[in-house]
Design an enzyme around this catalytic site. Structure first.
Site, PDB file in Angstrom:
ATOM      1  N   ASP A 153       4.728 -21.807 -21.624  1.00 47.58           N
ATOM      2  CA  ASP A 153       5.170 -20.516 -21.083  1.00 47.58           C
ATOM      3  C   ASP A 153       5.005 -20.634 -19.528  1.00 47.58           C
ATOM      4  OD1 ASP A 153       5.495 -19.692 -23.758  1.00 47.58           O
ATOM      5  OD2 ASP A 153       3.272 -18.673 -23.624  1.00 47.58           O
ATOM      6  N   ARG A 154       5.673 -20.012 -19.022  1.00 47.81           N
ATOM      7  CA  ARG A 154       5.795 -20.069 -17.432  1.00 47.81           C
ATOM      8  C   ARG A 154       4.498 -19.804 -16.948  1.00 47.81           C
ATOM      9  NH1 ARG A 154       9.700 -18.050 -13.346  1.00 47.81           N
ATOM     10  NH2 ARG A 154      10.969 -17.337 -14.846  1.00 47.81           N
TER      11      ARG A 154
END
EC number: 5.4.99.-
Length: 317
Positions: A153-154
């Site tokens: 995930d970012r």
């Protein structure tokens, strides 16, 4: 005979030396038998002269298997590839938000910082790990490509794998469970987790709003199994070592919400605290068998300092 003056530079109001002409395409050689680099170059570049060849090597214009070297006695083995750039190679810009831990002909292993997108989900031109690594490999090979093996995930930091060819990507993805011997995270979660270690099992299903829902019984979603162990805890926080048996989307974040201890900074899945200014999730370790060589590979990164500072000056267990 009048001496020719160099071209005039209107910006600096000074004479500008003419740009020397250089060959555009680098020379590439494949090694057939063992040799020392300097002797090999003198043989292959005989028309350049010994001093010129020595200068090319000392200025960092020679790479062996994609890595620059200036060693005259660098050993060459059959199958090695030697590349000679005809102009001085400038230092490439350092990638933003990532650090390359390992690179070979098949793989790139990086440590990604929180906030950097792994790969763009749309057509927008956004800074991503994928885009920067593509630029990195194309500096050495204009036709070079990068293939995604897995994602973070970012807002999750940590170790990631990218393949440099489709064969390696498929080999890893098709046998992910067998190839990956260890894949662990550290998670900073809210409040003190009472059980020192436990296993969480549920079925995860994604809603139309892209939110993952967890069910203790099979709801038609994907089975997810997460193992955790408490590394450090206070009344406000717990630092967990998390081992993934399966790799589902948002798995750790959802499972931490399931046990009532959401990941710090994870507003999407129940967190009410963001004292560290980021998501409290970091991919710390990955160990796997190299798909081409069969060699065991293991990469371990440090626990982010922000995760540890919340325990400073507080009684822990």
């Amino acid at each position: 005979m009048r001496k020719q003056r160099p071209p005039y530079n209107p910006k600096t109001k000074t004479a500008r030396p003419a740009t020397p002409k250089t060959d555009k395409e680098p020379a590439q050689f494949e090694i057939g038998q063992p040799a020392e680099l300097m002797k090999f170059l003198l043989e292959k570049l005989a028309s350049k002269g010994r001093n010129t060849v020595k200068g090319i090597l000392s200025r960092g214009q020679v790479s062996v298997n994609g890595k620059k070297t200036t060693r005259h006695d660098h050993p060459l083995q059959p199958g090695d590839r030697v590349t000679v750039q005809w102009s001085v190679v400038t230092e490439e810009e350092k990638p933003i938000g990532l650090h390359i831990l390992h690179e070979d002909e098949d793989l790139l292993v990086i440590n990604k910082e929180a906030g950097l997108l792994s790969i763009s989900g749309g057509d927008e031109k956004e800074l991503t790990a994928y885009w920067q690594l593509t630029e990195h490999v194309r500096r050495k090979d204009p036709k070079g490509r990068i293939f995604v093996v897995h994602r973070l995930d970012r807002d999750t930091s940590g170790v990631m794998l990218f393949a440099k060819n489709e064969k390696t990507q498929q080999a890893l993805q098709n046998a992910w469970q067998e190839a990956v011997q260890e894949r662990s995270y550290v998670a900073l979660v809210e409040r003190k987790v009472k059980k020192p270690e436990d296993t969480i099992v549920s079925w995860l299903k994604e809603s139309k709003t892209l939110l993952m829902y967890s069910s203790p019984v099979d709801n038609g979603g994907q089975k997810a199994v997460t193992h955790y162990k408490v590394l450090q805890a206070s009344s406000d926080y717990s630092l967990l070592e998390v081992q993934l048996e399966t790799g589902r989307k948002n798995q750790i974040r959802v499972h931490m919400q399931d046990i009532g201890h959401p990941v710090v900074g994870d507003k999407k899945y129940g967190s009410v605290k963001n004292t560290i200014g980021r998501l409290g999730l970091h991919a710390r370790v990955i160990a796997f068998e190299h798909p081409s060589t069969g060699q065991p590979m293991r990469f371990e990164t440090q626990i982010p300092g922000k995760f540890l500072r919340v325990f400073a000056g507080k009684p822990t267990s």
